[in-house]
Write a protein that holds these residues in place. Sequence first.
Motif, short mmCIF file in Angstrom:
data_model
loop_
_atom_site.label_atom_id
_atom_site.label_comp_id
_atom_site.label_asym_id
_atom_site.label_seq_id
_atom_site.Cartn_x
_atom_site.Cartn_y
_atom_site.Cartn_z
N SER A 47 -5.43 -2.91 8.21
CA SER A 47 -5.76 -3.37 6.86
C SER A 47 -4.95 -4.60 6.47
CB SER A 47 -5.51 -2.24 5.85
OG SER A 47 -4.11 -1.97 5.72
N TYR A 62 0.68 4.23 -2.81
CA TYR A 62 0.43 5.66 -2.56
C TYR A 62 1.36 6.51 -3.41
CZ TYR A 62 -2.69 4.83 1.39
OH TYR A 62 -3.75 4.46 2.17
N TRP A 88 -1.24 12.01 2.57
CA TRP A 88 -1.72 10.63 2.60
C TRP A 88 -3.21 10.58 2.98
CZ3 TRP A 88 -0.86 7.39 7.53
CH2 TRP A 88 -1.42 6.12 7.38
N PRO A 114 0.82 -1.23 0.00
CA PRO A 114 0.00 0.00 0.00
C PRO A 114 0.84 1.26 0.00
CG PRO A 114 -0.86 -1.59 1.58
CD PRO A 114 0.47 -2.11 1.12
N TRP A 119 -4.21 1.67 8.77
CA TRP A 119 -3.34 1.02 7.78
C TRP A 119 -2.81 -0.31 8.32
CZ3 TRP A 119 2.19 0.54 8.12
CH2 TRP A 119 2.76 -0.03 6.98
N ALA A 151 -2.63 5.67 10.76
CA ALA A 151 -1.62 4.61 10.71
C ALA A 151 -2.16 3.33 11.33
CB ALA A 151 -0.35 5.05 11.43
N THR A 203 -11.70 4.05 8.50
CA THR A 203 -10.85 5.10 7.93
C THR A 203 -11.48 6.46 8.13
OG1 THR A 203 -9.96 3.59 6.26
CG2 THR A 203 -9.76 5.95 5.82
N THR A 225 -8.14 10.06 1.01
CA THR A 225 -9.41 9.47 1.42
C THR A 225 -10.56 10.48 1.40
OG1 THR A 225 -9.18 9.97 3.80
CG2 THR A 225 -8.10 7.98 2.98
#
Length: 253
Positions: free
Chosen positions: A220, A8, A69, A4, A217, A214, A154, A73
């Motif tokens: 995930s 990005y 980052w 991921p 992430w 974070a 998220t 979203t």
Amino acid sequence: MTRPLRRYWTAGRPIERTAYLVGAVLMLWGAAHAVVFLLDDRPWAGPLSWRKPTTFGLSFGLTLISTAWVATTLPLAERTRRRLLGALTVACVVEVALVSLQAWRHVPSHFNMETPLNTVISQTLAAGGFALVTIYGTLTAVSFRANPAVSRSTRLAVRVGLVLLMAALGIGAAMIVRGVTAVYAGNPHLAYTTAGALKPAHAITLHAILVLPALVWLLSGTRWRESVRHRIVTVAATCYLVASFAVLLAVIR
């Protein structure tokens, strides 16, 4: 877990990759000043220390990368995204550059009205802070728009992170007001002591925008259902809010 992160970068828009690169440079700049501190005899604390260019470089760099980052979203129009991230990148560079300039000039960066140049630099730093309020205020408002393409965990992490970052900017504004008031009252020493007392609350709220996303992430990479991830993020966000409030109460007493 690294895929991921690579995505990005490879799939990132030009403005996002620019923010990532500039943020990395700012962090290296801060790390370089940490080395200067180790080689010099200035103390870590105080308005003339190497602490400010070190912490400003690291914090602004990390926050810029985190924001670019997190912005992936958010349901932003492309022109709005470019303008906000572009303005944020410029503001971060200016803040770090001016703080570093004053450190190398061996003069305080904030609340310094002793010469015309120092006054302009101090006022520019304050103006940059209020520019950040406008940028992050917009991002925070956008984060509360419905975005079904993004998971609930998220959205929660980003919203709480941005709200706490706005709190950090509010604390920063309070620090500026306290300091400037003391300077105009003829007590510059009081400006640094009273404004600096709020630094712990400013620091903990500032970096929620990194810590909570974070966590999402990291989750995930698990096989847990989204409902489980959302509960974990809810607990983490609640704990972060409580800790931030406790630190704030401790420093204002």
